[in-house]
Design an enzyme around this catalytic site. Structure first.
Site, PDB file in Angstrom:
ATOM      1  N   ALA A  83      -8.600   5.995   2.928  1.00 48.47           N
ATOM      2  CA  ALA A  83      -9.110   6.183   1.577  1.00 48.47           C
ATOM      3  C   ALA A  83     -10.551   5.684   1.476  1.00 48.47           C
ATOM      4  O   ALA A  83     -10.870   4.583   1.933  1.00 48.47           O
ATOM      5  CB  ALA A  83      -8.229   5.452   0.579  1.00 48.47           C
ATOM      6  N   GLN A 125      -9.909  11.488   2.816  1.00 48.55           N
ATOM      7  CA  GLN A 125      -9.238  11.078   1.586  1.00 48.55           C
ATOM      8  C   GLN A 125     -10.234  10.307   0.718  1.00 48.55           C
ATOM      9  O   GLN A 125     -10.913   9.399   1.205  1.00 48.55           O
ATOM     10  CB  GLN A 125      -8.013  10.211   1.859  1.00 48.55           C
ATOM     11  CG  GLN A 125      -7.192   9.991   0.587  1.00 48.55           C
ATOM     12  CD  GLN A 125      -6.052   9.027   0.757  1.00 48.55           C
ATOM     13  OE1 GLN A 125      -6.284   7.825   0.933  1.00 48.55           O
ATOM     14  NE2 GLN A 125      -4.824   9.513   0.711  1.00 48.55           N
ATOM     15  N   HIS A 193      -6.884  11.237  -3.861  1.00 53.25           N
ATOM     16  CA  HIS A 193      -5.844  10.211  -3.869  1.00 53.25           C
ATOM     17  C   HIS A 193      -5.420   9.919  -5.314  1.00 53.25           C
ATOM     18  O   HIS A 193      -6.162   9.304  -6.076  1.00 53.25           O
ATOM     19  CB  HIS A 193      -6.405   8.941  -3.218  1.00 53.25           C
ATOM     20  CG  HIS A 193      -5.379   7.917  -2.841  1.00 53.25           C
ATOM     21  ND1 HIS A 193      -4.249   7.670  -3.577  1.00 53.25           N
ATOM     22  CD2 HIS A 193      -5.329   7.048  -1.788  1.00 53.25           C
ATOM     23  CE1 HIS A 193      -3.539   6.705  -3.004  1.00 53.25           C
ATOM     24  NE2 HIS A 193      -4.180   6.317  -1.920  1.00 53.25           N
ATOM     25  N   HIS A 196       0.073   5.502  -5.486  1.00 53.80           N
ATOM     26  CA  HIS A 196       0.179   4.090  -5.128  1.00 53.80           C
ATOM     27  C   HIS A 196      -0.612   3.143  -6.017  1.00 53.80           C
ATOM     28  O   HIS A 196      -1.076   2.095  -5.567  1.00 53.80           O
ATOM     29  CB  HIS A 196      -0.222   3.901  -3.658  1.00 53.80           C
ATOM     30  CG  HIS A 196       0.717   4.566  -2.716  1.00 53.80           C
ATOM     31  ND1 HIS A 196       0.327   5.031  -1.477  1.00 53.80           N
ATOM     32  CD2 HIS A 196       2.028   4.887  -2.839  1.00 53.80           C
ATOM     33  CE1 HIS A 196       1.366   5.596  -0.881  1.00 53.80           C
ATOM     34  NE2 HIS A 196       2.406   5.523  -1.696  1.00 53.80           N
ATOM     35  N   TYR A 198      -3.582   3.376  -7.519  1.00 56.58           N
ATOM     36  CA  TYR A 198      -5.041   3.346  -7.538  1.00 56.58           C
ATOM     37  C   TYR A 198      -5.539   4.123  -8.758  1.00 56.58           C
ATOM     38  O   TYR A 198      -4.751   4.544  -9.616  1.00 56.58           O
ATOM     39  CB  TYR A 198      -5.586   3.837  -6.197  1.00 56.58           C
ATOM     40  CG  TYR A 198      -5.233   2.865  -5.093  1.00 56.58           C
ATOM     41  CD1 TYR A 198      -5.932   1.667  -4.942  1.00 56.58           C
ATOM     42  CD2 TYR A 198      -4.142   3.091  -4.256  1.00 56.58           C
ATOM     43  CE1 TYR A 198      -5.576   0.744  -3.977  1.00 56.58           C
ATOM     44  CE2 TYR A 198      -3.773   2.162  -3.299  1.00 56.58           C
ATOM     45  CZ  TYR A 198      -4.493   0.985  -3.158  1.00 56.58           C
ATOM     46  OH  TYR A 198      -4.130   0.050  -2.215  1.00 56.58           O
ATOM     47  N   GLY A 324       8.149   6.909   6.470  1.00 51.65           N
ATOM     48  CA  GLY A 324       8.646   6.066   7.550  1.00 51.65           C
ATOM     49  C   GLY A 324       9.366   6.820   8.648  1.00 51.65           C
ATOM     50  O   GLY A 324      10.355   6.343   9.201  1.00 51.65           O
ATOM     51  N   ARG A 349       2.257   4.335  10.991  1.00 49.64           N
ATOM     52  CA  ARG A 349       2.252   3.205  11.926  1.00 49.64           C
ATOM     53  C   ARG A 349       2.429   3.666  13.373  1.00 49.64           C
ATOM     54  O   ARG A 349       1.807   3.093  14.288  1.00 49.64           O
ATOM     55  CB  ARG A 349       3.363   2.233  11.541  1.00 49.64           C
ATOM     56  CG  ARG A 349       3.152   1.558  10.191  1.00 49.64           C
ATOM     57  CD  ARG A 349       4.427   0.978   9.638  1.00 49.64           C
ATOM     58  NE  ARG A 349       5.401   2.024   9.350  1.00 49.64           N
ATOM     59  CZ  ARG A 349       6.684   1.791   9.087  1.00 49.64           C
ATOM     60  NH1 ARG A 349       7.150   0.569   9.094  1.00 49.64           N
ATOM     61  NH2 ARG A 349       7.501   2.792   8.819  1.00 49.64           N
TER      62      ARG A 349
END
Length: 400
Positions: A83, A125, A193, A196, A198, A324, A349
């Site tokens: 971001a 992003q 974005h 979450h 923001y 995930g 991840r």
């Protein structure tokens, strides 16, 4: 199939159905897909991951080009940047990037060029941070701490100031200007974005947005900012260069929604009515809430699906899902759960820890383990550029 067994104490509880094992290499993970102007060779996406490797001036450090290029090492991969702030005021935390100054744009151009040199694709992003910024950090720069409304974050003493009409119009223009800079630097597109907790999500959330003007109150008014940003950016650079990220179920940073279905179906309805097909939608599943997944916060909405959005979107353009995933669960999701739709899967991840992730999945090679303790080591290559390629990948490319 559900089965029941018998024990000495009587019938045992029914066992849960098990998902069939699907070989990722032969699954839809490796079916090519047209996304905007891009012809992707597979559906494994490197998603936005904030990792604080930028310098104090919010400019990418030179070694970041290697990081992004390594994860673009299989041609035809979609790489999405971390971001990136659309104005200096939105560079609200240490070592997060901006795409505003000439120096910042030049550094990002080097990264974009490095990804393209691997014959892969690159989206930037872009975001505003709003009340997710650090108040003390902004104060040192002489910047205002602000949000949709004067509602503080949990565990943050400072109260953000409600943005004025002029500031809202300025942030829309900042998204437009930044998108143009990305395209001028060679980027294939931008991902807006709105997730979450923001800035754009702060306007969308009825838990944060308590305004009584045209930017708040009703479902329609709370969605106005993100829809105007999308429309303005589409007008500037073209719909096939624009994507939108949403997190319907996330409770991260307390940006929850009271009527999730109503709020997001309204956004989808308006996107379909007002702009040409976007390059893609990026959606975070309930299991992908960073508040719970990364930071150990409360879990909400578990078990709920994104199906209502995919049904409404109806393959207008592809959808990226994050939640995930591992290779086996991603293969199952594309073959079973999302089989009706043009879906790609984001691996965060695991892509961080495996620069050759696409190669490893295709060839069934064991994955490197990620080290969470090194995720956010500012300005360091530790936990960033020190994850190894597989021996098999190196052997193949040494021969080439």
């Amino acid at each position: 199939m559900t089965t029941t067994t018998t024990t000495s104490n009587g019938p045992a509880p029914p066992t849960k159905p098990t998902k069939p094992i699907i070989d990722p290499a032969s699954s839809r993970l490796f079916k090519p897909l047209q996304v905007g102007k891009m012809q992707l060779a597979h559906r494994i996406v490197f998603p936005p991951l904030t990792r604080n490797r930028n310098d104090e001036a919010h400019t990418p450090l030179p070694f970041m080009a290697k990081y992004y290029a390594d994860r673009a090492s299989t041609p035809g991969t979609l790489v999405i940047s971390e971001a990136t702030a659309v104005s200096h005021l939105e560079e609200g935390q240490d070592n997060t990037p901006g795409f505003v100054s000439e120096r910042q744009a030049a550094a990002w151009k080097s990264i974009i060029d490095a990804v393209h040199a691997k014959e892969s694709y690159y989206f930037q992003q872009i975001w505003g941070m709003g009340r997710a910024s650090y108040p003390e950090f902004l104060a040192k720069k002489g910047f205002k701490y602000r949000s949709s409304s004067a509602i503080p974050m949990d565990d943050v003493e400072a109260i953000p100031q409600e943005m004025t009409e002029e500031e809202i119009l300025e942030i829309i223009q900042s998204f437009v200007d930044t998108a143009r800079r990305v395209i001028a630097a060679g980027g294939d597109g931008v991902e807006i974005h709105c997730a979450h907790g923001y800035l754009l999500d702060q306007f969308l959330s009825d838990a944060v947005n308590k305004r009584t003007d045209r930017w708040g109150g009703s479902t329609e008014n709370r969605a106005r900012l993100v829809l105007q940003v999308v429309k303005a950016v589409v007008d500037a650079v073209g719909a096939d260069r624009v994507a939108l990220r949403l997190s319907p179920y996330a409770a991260f940073q307390q940006a929850e929604k009271g009527d999730i279905h109503g709020q997001y179906l309204y956004i989808i309805e308006q996107l379909k009515a007002t702009v040409p097909p976007l390059a893609y939608l990026s959606l975070v599943e309930a299991t992908g809430d960073p508040g719970a997944l990364i930071f150990g916060g409360k879990t909400v909405n578990q078990g709920k699906t994104l199906d209502f959005i995919l049904e409404a979107w109806d393959n207008r353009s592809p959808v990226i899902v994050a939640g995930g995933y591992r290779p086996e669960t991603a293969a199952w999701a594309l073959e079973e759960h999302y089989k009706k739709w043009d879906v790609l899967v984001a691996f965060g991840r695991h892509f961080l820890a495996n620069p050759d992730l696409v190669f490893r999945i295709r060839h069934g090679i064991e994955l490197n383990r990620y080290n969470r303790a090194t995720f956010y080591l500012a300005e360091s290559e530790v936990g960033y550029n020190d994850y190894p390629f597989s021996e098999e990948y190196l052997a193949v490319h040494a021969e080439a």
